[in-house]
Scaffold this motif. Structure first.
Motif, PDB file in Angstrom:
ATOM      1  N   VAL B 282     -24.756   2.942  23.516  1.00  0.00           N
ATOM      2  CA  VAL B 282     -23.253   3.860  23.771  1.00  0.00           C
ATOM      3  C   VAL B 282     -22.098   3.088  22.957  1.00  0.00           C
ATOM      4  CG1 VAL B 282     -21.975   4.519  25.636  1.00  0.00           C
ATOM      5  CG2 VAL B 282     -24.481   4.160  26.105  1.00  0.00           C
ATOM      6  N   PRO B 283     -21.510   3.712  22.210  1.00  0.00           N
ATOM      7  CA  PRO B 283     -20.290   3.222  21.476  1.00  0.00           C
ATOM      8  C   PRO B 283     -19.056   3.181  22.543  1.00  0.00           C
ATOM      9  CG  PRO B 283     -20.841   5.316  20.728  1.00  0.00           C
ATOM     10  CD  PRO B 283     -21.656   5.055  21.902  1.00  0.00           C
ATOM     11  N   GLN B 284     -18.393   2.056  22.472  1.00  0.00           N
ATOM     12  CA  GLN B 284     -17.421   1.923  23.247  1.00  0.00           C
ATOM     13  C   GLN B 284     -16.271   3.075  23.191  1.00  0.00           C
ATOM     14  OE1 GLN B 284     -15.534  -2.221  23.722  1.00  0.00           O
ATOM     15  NE2 GLN B 284     -17.565  -3.106  23.817  1.00  0.00           N
ATOM     16  N   SER B 285     -16.181   3.313  22.089  1.00  0.00           N
ATOM     17  CA  SER B 285     -15.025   4.177  21.690  1.00  0.00           C
ATOM     18  C   SER B 285     -15.128   5.419  22.395  1.00  0.00           C
ATOM     19  CB  SER B 285     -14.933   4.289  20.178  1.00  0.00           C
ATOM     20  OG  SER B 285     -16.430   4.898  19.641  1.00  0.00           O
ATOM     21  N   ALA B 286     -16.479   6.051  22.718  1.00  0.00           N
ATOM     22  CA  ALA B 286     -16.590   7.050  23.382  1.00  0.00           C
ATOM     23  C   ALA B 286     -16.254   6.827  24.996  1.00  0.00           C
ATOM     24  CB  ALA B 286     -18.200   7.433  23.368  1.00  0.00           C
ATOM     25  N   LEU B 287     -16.406   5.723  25.475  1.00  0.00           N
ATOM     26  CA  LEU B 287     -15.611   5.248  26.799  1.00  0.00           C
ATOM     27  C   LEU B 287     -14.387   5.469  26.857  1.00  0.00           C
ATOM     28  CD1 LEU B 287     -17.515   5.113  29.241  1.00  0.00           C
ATOM     29  CD2 LEU B 287     -17.585   2.775  28.752  1.00  0.00           C
ATOM     30  N   LEU B 288     -13.800   4.621  25.716  1.00  0.00           N
ATOM     31  CA  LEU B 288     -12.370   4.347  25.838  1.00  0.00           C
ATOM     32  C   LEU B 288     -11.604   5.722  25.492  1.00  0.00           C
ATOM     33  CD1 LEU B 288     -12.248   0.956  23.998  1.00  0.00           C
ATOM     34  CD2 LEU B 288     -12.225   1.427  26.270  1.00  0.00           C
ATOM     35  N   ALA B 289     -12.055   6.660  24.868  1.00  0.00           N
ATOM     36  CA  ALA B 289     -11.450   7.805  24.370  1.00  0.00           C
ATOM     37  C   ALA B 289     -11.260   8.714  25.775  1.00  0.00           C
ATOM     38  CB  ALA B 289     -12.321   8.696  23.371  1.00  0.00           C
ATOM     39  N   VAL B 290     -11.994   8.554  26.585  1.00  0.00           N
ATOM     40  CA  VAL B 290     -11.497   9.467  27.774  1.00  0.00           C
ATOM     41  C   VAL B 290     -11.003   8.722  28.860  1.00  0.00           C
ATOM     42  CG1 VAL B 290     -13.826  11.052  27.913  1.00  0.00           C
ATOM     43  CG2 VAL B 290     -13.925   8.675  28.938  1.00  0.00           C
ATOM     44  N   GLY B 291     -10.646   7.350  28.481  1.00  0.00           N
ATOM     45  CA  GLY B 291      -9.944   6.333  29.601  1.00  0.00           C
ATOM     46  C   GLY B 291      -8.469   6.729  29.601  1.00  0.00           C
ATOM     47  N   GLN B 292      -7.816   7.988  30.050  1.00  0.00           N
ATOM     48  CA  GLN B 292      -6.558   7.723  30.347  1.00  0.00           C
ATOM     49  C   GLN B 292      -6.140   8.415  31.784  1.00  0.00           C
ATOM     50  OE1 GLN B 292      -4.698   6.419  28.419  1.00  0.00           O
ATOM     51  NE2 GLN B 292      -6.465   5.886  27.046  1.00  0.00           N
ATOM     52  N   GLY B 293      -5.119   8.462  32.149  1.00  0.00           N
ATOM     53  CA  GLY B 293      -4.951   9.291  33.326  1.00  0.00           C
ATOM     54  C   GLY B 293      -5.131   8.243  34.592  1.00  0.00           C
ATOM     55  N   PRO B 294      -4.541   8.386  35.660  1.00  0.00           N
ATOM     56  CA  PRO B 294      -4.441   7.404  36.722  1.00  0.00           C
ATOM     57  C   PRO B 294      -5.940   7.298  37.375  1.00  0.00           C
ATOM     58  CG  PRO B 294      -3.209   9.474  37.478  1.00  0.00           C
ATOM     59  CD  PRO B 294      -3.493   9.619  35.962  1.00  0.00           C
ATOM     60  N   VAL B 295      -6.856   8.439  37.259  1.00  0.00           N
ATOM     61  CA  VAL B 295      -8.080   8.386  38.062  1.00  0.00           C
ATOM     62  C   VAL B 295      -9.211   8.141  37.017  1.00  0.00           C
ATOM     63  CG1 VAL B 295      -9.766   9.772  39.169  1.00  0.00           C
ATOM     64  CG2 VAL B 295      -7.460  10.031  39.691  1.00  0.00           C
ATOM     65  N   LEU B 296      -9.059   8.756  35.895  1.00  0.00           N
ATOM     66  CA  LEU B 296     -10.181   8.437  34.850  1.00  0.00           C
ATOM     67  C   LEU B 296     -10.062   7.101  34.283  1.00  0.00           C
ATOM     68  CD1 LEU B 296     -10.819  11.584  32.344  1.00  0.00           C
ATOM     69  CD2 LEU B 296     -12.279  10.511  33.871  1.00  0.00           C
ATOM     70  N   SER B 297      -8.884   6.577  34.089  1.00  0.00           N
ATOM     71  CA  SER B 297      -9.122   5.099  33.524  1.00  0.00           C
ATOM     72  C   SER B 297      -9.517   4.309  34.476  1.00  0.00           C
ATOM     73  CB  SER B 297      -7.413   4.861  33.258  1.00  0.00           C
ATOM     74  OG  SER B 297      -6.733   4.852  34.664  1.00  0.00           O
ATOM     75  N   VAL B 298      -9.431   4.615  35.829  1.00  0.00           N
ATOM     76  CA  VAL B 298     -10.224   3.556  36.650  1.00  0.00           C
ATOM     77  C   VAL B 298     -11.705   3.459  36.826  1.00  0.00           C
ATOM     78  CG1 VAL B 298     -10.495   2.713  39.209  1.00  0.00           C
ATOM     79  CG2 VAL B 298      -8.131   3.706  38.360  1.00  0.00           C
ATOM     80  N   ILE B 299     -12.085   5.011  36.650  1.00  0.00           N
ATOM     81  CA  ILE B 299     -13.504   4.950  36.429  1.00  0.00           C
ATOM     82  C   ILE B 299     -14.064   4.331  35.216  1.00  0.00           C
ATOM     83  CG2 ILE B 299     -15.485   6.716  36.271  1.00  0.00           C
ATOM     84  CD1 ILE B 299     -13.566   8.616  37.957  1.00  0.00           C
ATOM     85  N   VAL B 300     -13.263   4.719  34.090  1.00  0.00           N
ATOM     86  CA  VAL B 300     -13.804   4.171  32.821  1.00  0.00           C
ATOM     87  C   VAL B 300     -13.966   2.504  33.040  1.00  0.00           C
ATOM     88  CG1 VAL B 300     -13.373   3.957  30.493  1.00  0.00           C
ATOM     89  CG2 VAL B 300     -13.247   6.170  31.404  1.00  0.00           C
ATOM     90  N   MET B 301     -12.941   1.776  33.483  1.00  0.00           N
ATOM     91  CA  MET B 301     -12.843   0.608  33.398  1.00  0.00           C
ATOM     92  C   MET B 301     -13.995  -0.095  34.406  1.00  0.00           C
ATOM     93  SD  MET B 301     -11.140  -1.022  31.424  1.00  0.00           S
ATOM     94  CE  MET B 301     -10.486  -2.655  31.639  1.00  0.00           C
ATOM     95  N   GLN B 302     -14.348   0.922  35.371  1.00  0.00           N
ATOM     96  CA  GLN B 302     -15.370   0.533  36.285  1.00  0.00           C
ATOM     97  C   GLN B 302     -16.738   0.595  35.702  1.00  0.00           C
ATOM     98  OE1 GLN B 302     -14.580   2.971  39.591  1.00  0.00           O
ATOM     99  NE2 GLN B 302     -14.336   0.983  40.872  1.00  0.00           N
ATOM    100  N   ALA B 303     -16.995   1.623  34.900  1.00  0.00           N
ATOM    101  CA  ALA B 303     -18.083   1.754  34.147  1.00  0.00           C
ATOM    102  C   ALA B 303     -18.326   0.588  33.014  1.00  0.00           C
ATOM    103  CB  ALA B 303     -18.302   2.966  33.432  1.00  0.00           C
ATOM    104  N   LEU B 304     -17.070   0.231  32.415  1.00  0.00           N
ATOM    105  CA  LEU B 304     -17.324  -0.882  31.515  1.00  0.00           C
ATOM    106  C   LEU B 304     -17.488  -2.131  32.149  1.00  0.00           C
ATOM    107  CD1 LEU B 304     -16.509  -0.579  28.479  1.00  0.00           C
ATOM    108  CD2 LEU B 304     -14.572  -1.677  28.913  1.00  0.00           C
TER     109      LEU B 304
END
Lengths: 250, 382
Positions: B282-304
């Motif tokens: 899984v490329p990190q960039s795919a994860l980081l690309a979606v990681g904006q906004g108050p909710v999504l960013s939290v979910i992405v960092m948790q996944a990370l």
């Protein structure tokens, strides 16, 4: 399976597995390839692990029955075949696949830190980087230094650069450009992120991925992905050996 | 390689009972605990095998597709394998010292700690118990790998459920080493305070949720049996041998440490392989690309946090690298959730708890730290 269940055999197997894990760690430590996996400041923990594994292995030594008045120390756990294979996997994979640090193959999956604007760093690291002589700065130091400046491309133009890294070709680069990179590891390679700088050199196309080079040159304003940033205009690109510590530590 | 991890996963669940965790004690006749049926029905077992094989096939296909369509075939594949092995060994070599240290502590507790001491000194009521569990990390400085064998051993000594769970979740953050490393990365500020306060709160809340649960619903049969005997003082099955000579007691302690190590190392290794596999595929960039906004960013960092499986002693330095790109709530969620639950530690939980409970122990901290992160972003600013 009968044999697997016998306590003496079990103890012997467990001791052997522990010793082989300890030996595996020791060989990596002795050959210096341990730094391919973890930050050097954790080396001392690996030494503890080796001592711990050996101590535990010794505790499984065969003992004469009824040596003391009390009951003989015994173990209730039985290690099955599958458990045994899994615990030996690090050793097996470590022996089968020769040790090699992360390189170009890992770049595609990781965040590239080329413009440092998005990366927030320790203020102390930025200060330390700023105090270093330009020629002594590593790729990471340069990135730290760029962070402190609102327009690094202009502010750092003309500064001399002397950095070591491996080569990575990115599709977004021009013909005569290539990335020189190091991985930054704070703990182990699982958290590695790449720091990179664009190098402009007539030799760029001739250098294959993963070649370790020392790049000497001068910073000039350039572009990456539509953003302005300093690029290295190389005077010399010298092939070098893999450094003893392939990664940089923040 | 990646598939090896997947294939082994259900094996672990079966073989834990069949091969490895021979019950610590013979089933006593006066037990009130009903024996758990050890065999899943044939059909569900087949279903699980089928699922594993399908997953493995999907992973292999993904790897080969990637290698031969996007890359240049075998050399590319070999490099991928190389990267996978390097990351896998990295996580394992990093975690092994903490695991062996935790196992040795666990062995020493087994032999040298009198189980009545736990009864005597630890609080019984739900809230004080959970609070005590949350703070116990200050006394036992362990990270998320070392804490698992210690908690299991303490359960076998009769530790109340809620204390153990609060300890398990809080200890990787609420301990002097991690507090120091967080301080040196972020300095005195909202992230530092937020990490400590919220880790403690979430651990205490989850611990309290389990204060009414019965041990036989939560713990694995073998752990539960020892726990029950310790609580009800049926008879002392423990390895506490005050009469034996010191040398023999140490040997016994290290023997038990070895058994713990073997038990947990299997989970650690499978977990590290899964984490390495994810990182390779899984490329990190795919994860980081979606990681904006108050909710999504939290979910992405948790996944990370879950995928990276980095030791809690150093994750603060890693989080610092994301501090600019991500919302503050997301960074705090990474620092709170990561140490509690990641791929390798959640697999290691399987050596103490029943699978259903392990699921709770993943989902509850996930939800609570998500709530915390979103609340942080909306109220304290991004």
């Amino acid at each position: 399976m009968e044999l697997m269940q016998r306590p003496r055999f079990q103890n012997a197997i467990k001791a052997l597995v522990l010793l082989s894990l300890a030996l595996f760690l020791y060989t990596r430590l002795a050959s210096g390839t341990l730094f391919f996996y973890i930050n050097q400041r954790f080396m001392v923990y690996t030494v503890f692990a080796i001592v711990g594994l050996v101590l535990v292995a010794i505790s499984y030594r065969p003992r004469p029955r009824n040596a003391a008045a009390g009951e003989e120390p015994h173990s209730h756990h039985t290690l099955g075949c599958i458990g045994l294979i899994i615990v030996l996997l690090p050793v097996v994979l470590g022996v089968l696949v020769p040790p090699q640090p992360l390189g170009a193959a890992a770049m595609g999956n990781r965040e590239l830190n080329i413009t440092s604007q998005t990366r927030s760093v320790l203020p102390a690291a930025v200060r330390a980087a700023a105090q270093k002589d330009a020629a002594d700065r590593t790729l990471l130091d340069w990135l730290h230094a760029f962070t402190a400046s609102p327009d690094p491309a202009r502010d750092y133009a003309g500064q001399p650069v002397d950095v070591i890294g491996f080569i990575y070709h990115d599709d977004r680069l021009a013909e005569n450009e290539v990335l020189v990179n190091r991985f930054v590891v704070s703990c182990c390679v699982a958290d590695a992120s790449a720091v990179s700088m664009v190098v402009r050199s007539p030799d760029a196309a001739a250098l294959p991925n993963d070649t370790w080079v020392q790049v000497q040159g001068v910073l000039q304003p350039g572009e990456w992905n539509g953003k302005s940033l300093p690029v290295i205009v190389a005077d010399r690109v010298i092939l070098t050996d893999l450094p003893n510590q392939p990664y940089l530590y923040p | 390689m990646i598939c090896a991890g997947l294939v082994d996963l259900p094996d672990l669940a079966y073989n834990r009972r069949m091969f490895v965790d021979k019950p610590q004690v013979a089933p006593p006749t006066d037990s009130v605990i009903p024996p758990t049926p050890p065999t899943a029905s044939l059909r569900s077992r087949w279903l699980r095998w089928l699922l594993t094989v399908l997953l493995a096939a999907a992973a292999i296909t993904a790897v080969f597709y990637d290698a031969f369509v996007n890359g240049d075939g075998l050399p590319y594949l070999y490099q991928r394998v190389q990267t996978f092995v390097t990351i896998f060994l990295g996580i394992f070599i990093e975690a092994a010292p903490f695991l062996i240290a935790g196992s040795i502590v666990s062995g020493l507790i087994a032999v040298f700690v009198d189980q009545s001491a736990i009864d005597r000194y630890l609080p019984k009521a739900a809230l004080p118990a959970a609070l005590a569990g949350g703070a116990m990390g200050m006394v036992f400085p362990v990270c998320e790998c070392g804490v698992v064998p210690v908690v299991r051993r303490l359960y076998e000594k009769g530790l109340p459920l809620s204390i153990g769970i609060a300890f398990l979740l809080a200890a990787p953050v609420i301990n002097p080493i991690v507090i120091l490393s967080t301080y040196s990365a972020f300095g005195w500020g909202s992230v530092f305070v937020g990490r400590i306060v919220f880790s403690f709160l979430i651990a205490v809340v989850v611990g309290m949720l389990f204060s009414r649960a019965r041990p036989e619903e939560v713990l694995l049969p073998a752990v539960c049996q020892a726990h029950h005997d310790a609580c009800c003082a049926v008879h002392d099955h423990s390895h506490h041998l005050p009469s034996a000579p010191l040398g023999q007691r140490f040997t016994q302690a290290f023997n038990l440490a070895g058994d713990d190590f073997f038990d947990m190392a299997r989970y650690l290794i499978v977990g590290s392989m899964l984490a390495a596999g994810m990182q390779t595929l899984v490329p990190q960039s795919a994860l980081l690309a979606v990681g904006q906004g108050p909710v999504l960013s939290v979910i992405v960092m948790q996944a990370l946090a879950f995928i990276l499986s980095v030791c809690s002693t150093v994750d603060a330095f890693l989080a610092l690298a994301f501090a600019g790109t991500f919302t503050t709530g997301a960074v705090v969620a990474f620092l709170v959730f990561g140490p509690m639950v990641d791929i390798k530690s959640s697999l290691m939980f399987l050596s103490i708890f029943q699978r259903r409970v392990v699921a709770y122990l993943i989902v509850l901290p996930l939800m609570l730290s998500l709530l915390m992160g979103v609340w942080w972003n909306l109220n304290l600013g991004w």
